[in-house]
Design an enzyme around this catalytic site. Structure first.
Site, short mmCIF file in Angstrom:
data_model
loop_
_atom_site.label_atom_id
_atom_site.label_comp_id
_atom_site.label_asym_id
_atom_site.label_seq_id
_atom_site.Cartn_x
_atom_site.Cartn_y
_atom_site.Cartn_z
N ALA A 53 93.90 -37.72 39.61
CA ALA A 53 95.25 -36.91 39.69
C ALA A 53 95.58 -36.77 38.24
CB ALA A 53 96.38 -37.65 40.45
N GLU B 4 86.15 -37.39 49.69
CA GLU B 4 86.66 -36.49 50.81
C GLU B 4 87.95 -35.87 50.16
OE1 GLU B 4 86.08 -40.02 51.81
OE2 GLU B 4 84.48 -39.66 53.14
N ASN C 140 93.69 -28.61 50.34
CA ASN C 140 93.57 -28.78 49.21
C ASN C 140 92.96 -27.98 48.33
OD1 ASN C 140 94.32 -29.60 46.47
ND2 ASN C 140 93.99 -31.96 46.97
N TYR D 194 86.24 -29.11 42.22
CA TYR D 194 84.98 -29.69 42.76
C TYR D 194 83.90 -28.85 43.09
CZ TYR D 194 87.92 -33.52 43.64
OH TYR D 194 89.03 -34.69 43.56
C1 LIG Z 1 93.63 -31.44 41.61
C2 LIG Z 1 93.89 -31.79 40.33
C3 LIG Z 1 93.26 -33.26 40.04
C4 LIG Z 1 93.46 -30.86 39.16
O1 LIG Z 1 93.78 -31.10 38.04
P1 LIG Z 1 93.82 -30.19 36.93
O2 LIG Z 1 93.72 -31.13 35.39
O3 LIG Z 1 95.03 -29.36 36.82
O4 LIG Z 1 92.59 -29.28 36.97
P2 LIG Z 1 91.83 -28.52 35.81
O5 LIG Z 1 92.73 -27.74 34.87
O6 LIG Z 1 90.77 -29.42 35.32
O7 LIG Z 1 91.24 -27.45 36.68
C5 LIG Z 1 89.87 -27.41 36.81
C6 LIG Z 1 89.29 -26.22 37.83
O8 LIG Z 1 89.63 -26.57 39.12
C7 LIG Z 1 90.33 -25.21 39.87
N1 LIG Z 1 91.80 -25.83 39.89
C8 LIG Z 1 92.50 -26.69 39.58
N2 LIG Z 1 93.57 -26.56 40.06
C9 LIG Z 1 93.67 -25.47 40.67
C10 LIG Z 1 94.83 -24.77 41.51
N3 LIG Z 1 95.91 -25.61 41.84
N4 LIG Z 1 94.48 -23.55 42.27
C11 LIG Z 1 93.17 -22.92 42.09
N5 LIG Z 1 92.03 -23.86 41.45
C12 LIG Z 1 92.43 -24.65 40.75
C13 LIG Z 1 90.22 -24.11 38.74
O9 LIG Z 1 88.75 -23.71 39.09
C14 LIG Z 1 90.19 -25.01 37.56
O10 LIG Z 1 89.40 -24.07 36.51
P3 LIG Z 1 90.34 -22.92 35.63
O11 LIG Z 1 91.49 -23.36 35.28
O12 LIG Z 1 89.30 -22.52 34.55
O13 LIG Z 1 90.43 -21.81 36.42
C15 LIG Z 1 95.61 -31.79 40.24
O14 LIG Z 1 96.02 -30.62 40.85
C16 LIG Z 1 96.14 -32.95 41.01
O15 LIG Z 1 96.55 -33.94 40.25
N6 LIG Z 1 96.54 -32.45 42.19
C17 LIG Z 1 97.24 -33.51 43.02
C18 LIG Z 1 96.27 -34.75 43.35
C19 LIG Z 1 95.20 -34.15 44.15
O16 LIG Z 1 95.13 -33.38 44.96
N7 LIG Z 1 93.87 -34.81 43.65
C20 LIG Z 1 92.68 -34.49 44.42
C21 LIG Z 1 92.51 -35.20 45.54
S1 LIG Z 1 90.88 -35.07 46.29
#
Ligand SMILES: CC(C)(COP(=O)(O)OP(=O)(O)OC[C@H]1O[C@@H](n2cnc3c(N)ncnc32)[C@H](O)[C@@H]1OP(=O)(O)O)[C@@H](O)C(=O)NCCC(=O)NCCS
Length: 161
Positions: A86, A117, A122, A129
Site C-alpha cells: 500500500a 491474490e 482492484n 502487477y
Molecule cells: C495499488 C497501489 C499500491 C498502487 O500504488 P502507486 O504507488 O499509486 O502505484 P504506481 O504509481 O507505482 O503505479 C504503477 C502502475 O500501476 C498502475 N496503476 C496504479 N494505480 C492505478 C490506478 N489507480 N488505476 C490504473 N492503473 C493504476 C499503472 O499502470 C501505473 O503505471 P503508470 O502510472 O505509469 O500508468 C495503491 O493504489 C494503493 O495503495 N492502493 C490501496 C491498497 C491496495 O489496493 N493494494 C494492493 C492490494 S493487492
C-alpha cells in the site's frame, strides 16, 4: 518569496523516495496507511508476525523521515507470496509501489517464483502487477469475507497450480 500550498507540498518527485527494510518502529505509520487503504485492514499483530519472519522481504518506502508506503512478502516453501502493498493515498501514481515491488523482486531474487491474490475489482493494482510481469492464473471464489468478493490469483514465474 513564493508561497507553497498544502497540495503542492504533498507532491514529491519519485527520486525523493527511498526504500529500506520495514521495522517494528514503522508499524504505527504503516497502520495509519493500512486503515486508509483497505476495507478489511490488517491488525498490528499481523504486521508484527510478518516482520518477525527472517525469510520474507518487508520494505518501507520513505520520503523525508516519514513512511509513504510499505510491502510485505512472505516465503512459503519455495514460493514468495506478496501479502500486502500500500501507498499513502496522498502519494499515489508517483511510481512508488512499482519501484517498491521491483526492489522486492531484486532482494528475493528474480529467478524465484512469486504469487499474490488481489480483489477482482482492484483494477489499479491488477494493472500494476501486470506491468511488473505478473500474469492472471484463475480466481479464488468468495475469498474476501467482508464482501464475498473473488480474488484474482496472479503469478510471476511458472505458476504452481
Ligand atoms: C495499488 C497501489 C499500491 C498502487 O500504488 P502507486 O504507488 O499509486 O502505484 P504506481 O504509481 O507505482 O503505479 C504503477 C502502475 O500501476 C498502475 N496503476 C496504479 N494505480 C492505478 C490506478 N489507480 N488505476 C490504473 N492503473 C493504476 C499503472 O499502470 C501505473 O503505471 P503508470 O502510472 O505509469 O500508468 C495503491 O493504489 C494503493 O495503495 N492502493 C490501496 C491498497 C491496495 O489496493 N493494494 C494492493 C492490494 S493487492
Amino acid at each position: 518569496m513564493s508561497e507553497t500550498t498544502a497540495a503542492e507540498s504533498a507532491i514529491i518527485e519519485p527520486g525523493e523516495v527511498t526504500f529500506r527494510r520495514l521495522t517494528y518502529g514503522d508499524l504505527p505509520a504503516v497502520l495509519s496507511i493500512e486503515r486508509r487503504s483497505f476495507p478489511a485492514p490488517w491488525s498490528l499483530a499481523m504486521f508484527v508476525l510478518e516482520v518477525s519472519k527472517p525469510s520474507g522481504v518487508c520494505l518501507a518506502a520513505t520520503a523525508g523521515d516519514g513512511i509513504v508506503g510499505y510491502l510485505v512478502c512472505s516465503r512459503y516453501a519455495d514460493v514468495f507470496h506478496l501479502m500486502n502493498v500500500a501507498v499513502d493515498p496522498d502519494r499515489r501514481r508517483l511510481g512508488i509501489a512499482e519501484r517498491m515491488v521491483e526492489r522486492m523482486l531484486l532482494e528475493a531474487g528474480r529467478e524465484e517464483r512469486f504469487t499474490l491474490e488481489v480483489r477482482v475489482s482492484n483494477h489499479g493494482a491488477i494493472a500494476m502487477y501486470e506491468k511488473l510481469g505478473f500474469r492472471r492464473a484463475g480466481r479464488r471464489r468468495r475469498y474476501y469475507s467482508d464482501n464475498g468478493e473473488d480474488a484474482m490469483i496472479m503469478w510471476l514465474g511458472e505458476p504452481w497450480l
